[in-house]
Scaffold this motif. Structure first.
Motif, mmCIF file in Angstrom:
data_model
loop_
_atom_site.group_PDB
_atom_site.id
_atom_site.type_symbol
_atom_site.label_atom_id
_atom_site.label_comp_id
_atom_site.label_asym_id
_atom_site.label_seq_id
_atom_site.Cartn_x
_atom_site.Cartn_y
_atom_site.Cartn_z
ATOM 1 N N MET A 1 -44.859 9.290 69.097
ATOM 2 C CA MET A 1 -45.707 10.371 68.685
ATOM 3 C C MET A 1 -44.858 11.522 68.306
ATOM 4 S SD MET A 1 -48.933 12.598 70.301
ATOM 5 C CE MET A 1 -47.761 13.610 71.251
ATOM 6 N N LYS A 2 -44.923 12.268 67.107
ATOM 7 C CA LYS A 2 -44.518 13.668 66.740
ATOM 8 C C LYS A 2 -44.676 14.531 67.913
ATOM 9 C CE LYS A 2 -44.173 17.064 63.101
ATOM 10 N NZ LYS A 2 -44.688 17.554 61.964
ATOM 11 N N THR A 3 -43.614 15.444 68.365
ATOM 12 C CA THR A 3 -43.533 16.230 69.362
ATOM 13 C C THR A 3 -43.573 17.768 68.995
ATOM 14 O OG1 THR A 3 -41.217 15.820 69.944
ATOM 15 C CG2 THR A 3 -43.045 14.335 71.067
ATOM 16 N N SER A 4 -42.786 18.008 67.873
ATOM 17 C CA SER A 4 -42.585 19.141 67.375
ATOM 18 C C SER A 4 -43.633 19.502 66.285
ATOM 19 C CB SER A 4 -41.083 19.069 66.959
ATOM 20 O OG SER A 4 -40.637 20.652 66.399
ATOM 21 N N PHE A 5 -44.159 20.750 66.483
ATOM 22 C CA PHE A 5 -45.021 21.156 65.316
ATOM 23 C C PHE A 5 -44.975 22.703 65.101
ATOM 24 C CE2 PHE A 5 -47.179 17.760 67.789
ATOM 25 C CZ PHE A 5 -47.510 16.841 66.848
ATOM 26 N N ASP A 6 -45.454 23.042 63.989
ATOM 27 C CA ASP A 6 -45.645 24.321 63.544
ATOM 28 C C ASP A 6 -46.615 25.178 64.612
ATOM 29 O OD1 ASP A 6 -43.631 24.702 61.486
ATOM 30 O OD2 ASP A 6 -45.135 23.560 60.276
ATOM 31 N N VAL A 7 -47.577 24.743 64.872
ATOM 32 C CA VAL A 7 -49.010 25.168 65.524
ATOM 33 C C VAL A 7 -49.394 24.250 66.432
ATOM 34 C CG1 VAL A 7 -51.213 26.569 65.185
ATOM 35 C CG2 VAL A 7 -49.437 26.660 63.597
ATOM 36 N N VAL A 8 -49.571 24.882 67.749
ATOM 37 C CA VAL A 8 -50.347 23.787 68.552
ATOM 38 C C VAL A 8 -51.660 24.769 69.243
ATOM 39 C CG1 VAL A 8 -50.466 22.969 70.937
ATOM 40 C CG2 VAL A 8 -48.371 22.669 69.461
ATOM 41 N N ILE A 9 -52.554 23.973 69.089
ATOM 42 C CA ILE A 9 -53.914 24.675 69.078
ATOM 43 C C ILE A 9 -54.768 24.152 70.488
ATOM 44 C CG2 ILE A 9 -56.461 25.007 68.602
ATOM 45 C CD1 ILE A 9 -55.215 24.798 65.496
ATOM 46 N N ILE A 10 -55.041 24.791 71.574
ATOM 47 C CA ILE A 10 -55.371 24.496 72.933
ATOM 48 C C ILE A 10 -56.939 24.796 72.792
ATOM 49 C CG2 ILE A 10 -55.215 24.901 75.423
ATOM 50 C CD1 ILE A 10 -52.553 24.191 74.117
ATOM 51 N N GLY A 11 -57.514 23.405 72.611
ATOM 52 C CA GLY A 11 -59.317 23.422 72.446
ATOM 53 C C GLY A 11 -59.535 23.237 71.271
ATOM 54 N N GLY A 12 -60.542 22.023 71.061
ATOM 55 C CA GLY A 12 -60.913 21.530 69.918
ATOM 56 C C GLY A 12 -62.314 21.103 69.707
ATOM 57 N N GLY A 13 -62.817 22.414 70.067
ATOM 58 C CA GLY A 13 -64.095 22.877 69.584
ATOM 59 C C GLY A 13 -64.106 23.630 68.202
#
Length: 374
Positions: A1-13
């Motif tokens: 799985m890719k582990t580096s991102f520009d943006v990580v979002i905590i919460g999928g509501g």
């Protein structure tokens, strides 16, 4: 799985997925979303007005939303200030009908669109730690239900974790709490052949107010809203206390008379609160993590989608070395919240029939009850 991102979002509501969908549609940034659930748990139903269509259009999910055939909502009614129900029909707004949502399906639909557009969605994933490296990049550590560890890197993080503000809390943010409101929610099941009203109803009572709305699966969500100490005193979270208080109503009792209450009852916090700050270097909060409102305001879904979208636009500009939108976002969140507090008080002042603790608290000028953080 890719582990580096520009943006990580905590919460999928709705707030988190709105931020993800905005970035995936209007930028080339890579996005990952961490969601604690698998979208199968109970999520309280909600009625949304016709005005939500432009938001869903902007996110590119309007057609998908229509395909779900959510139950139409034609009006809202309130027995507020008198025992008579006053109704407001969506037909006369010029925007068409509203909808009674199946929140599990709605939230899951938005999350599914994130995956379809190339975003990474990690469900049943909880945040365990977060920190910034010397180069300013975030290290996000989490764990999934199967105990598999998640180790992600990101340039920017969005806290859309709701009232727990899980990332902002670790960054030193505090929440200003303005009341103790909570909801005790029950679901009533009706026979398929029975026709039920398609309107949403609010009915005030001495110790708070009741909300009821039909759901797409022939159930009705019914909530009693009051302060936590009153709920405990009246034992509303228990079936006997719930039934006794429901019997004292008029319209809500009539709407539920032929239904069967499913147990257990669910208790959810519903207090008004504002995060301070709502954004800082490398992170921004959206949805309930940034500010939450009395359900009477009907700002839930609309605020989640709007703040998620605006947060995405602001962080996108920040990653291009322009923090102007971040500053605007933070100041507008504060200004809008204080306007909301004034409007909330005015609406509660319309109800003068009850001489009780709950209503005395609502008629007083709003003040910070407590500040919570680390």
């Amino acid at each position: 799985m890719k582990t580096s991102f520009d943006v990580v979002i905590i919460g999928g509501g709705p707030a988190g997925t709105a931020a993800a969908l905005t970035l995936l549609k209007y930028s080339s940034l890579s996005v990952a979303v961490l969601e604690r659930s698998d979208y199968s748990q109970v999520r309280i139903g909600e009625t949304i007005p016709p005005g939500v269509q432009p938001l869903l259009n902007y996110l590119g999910v309007w057609e998908t939303f229509l395909e779900a055939q959510h139950l139409p909502a034609y009006s809202t009614g309130a027995a507020w200030g008198s025992s008579e129900v006053m109704s407001r029909h969506f037909l006369f707004t010029g925007r068409g009908e509203g909808w009674h949502l199946d929140r599990r399906f709605f939230d899951g639909m938005l999350a599914g669109e994130v995956e379809k557009r190339g975003g990474t969605l990690l469900t049943e994933a909880r945040l365990t730690s977060c920190q910034r490296d010397v180069d300013g990049r975030w290290q996000i550590i989490g764990r999934q239900k199967n105990e598999a560890e998640i180790d992600l890197r990101a340039r920017f993080v969005v806290d859309a974790s709701g009232k727990k503000f899980m990332l902002a809390r670790r960054c030193g943010a505090r929440q200003q709490v303005y009341d103790r409101l909570a909801g005790v929610i029950g679901f009533y099941k009706f026979k398929d052949e029975e026709l039920r009203p398609h309107d949403t109803l609010v009915e005030s009572c001495a110790d708070g107010w009741w909300y009821s709305s039909l759901l797409p699966d022939r159930r009705m969500a019914v909530a009693f809203m009051s302060d936590t100490d009153i709920i405990r005193q009246r034992r509303v979270q228990q079936p006997q206390g719930w039934s006794a208080l429901l019997e004292s109503t008029g319209h809500t009792r009539a709407r539920t008379r032929d239904g069967r209450l499913s147990l257990p009852l669910h208790v959810r916090p519903a207090h008004s609160r504002l995060l301070s700050p709502t954004a800082d270097k490398g992170w921004i909060a959206a949805g309930d993590a940034a500010a939450s409102f009395d359900p009477l305001s009907s700002m839930g879904i609309g605020h989640a989608l709007t703040s998620g979208t605006h947060a995405a636009r602001a962080l996108h500009a920040s990653l291009d070395s322009d923090d102007g939108l971040i500053d605007q976002y933070a100041s507008s969140m504060v200004n809008n919240f204080h306007q909301y507090l004034a409007m909330r008080r005015q609406y509660y002042l319309l109800e003068r029939r009850w001489n009780s603790v709950f209503w005395a608290r609502r008629h007083a000028m709003p003040e910070i009850l407590k500040i919570e953080g680390l």
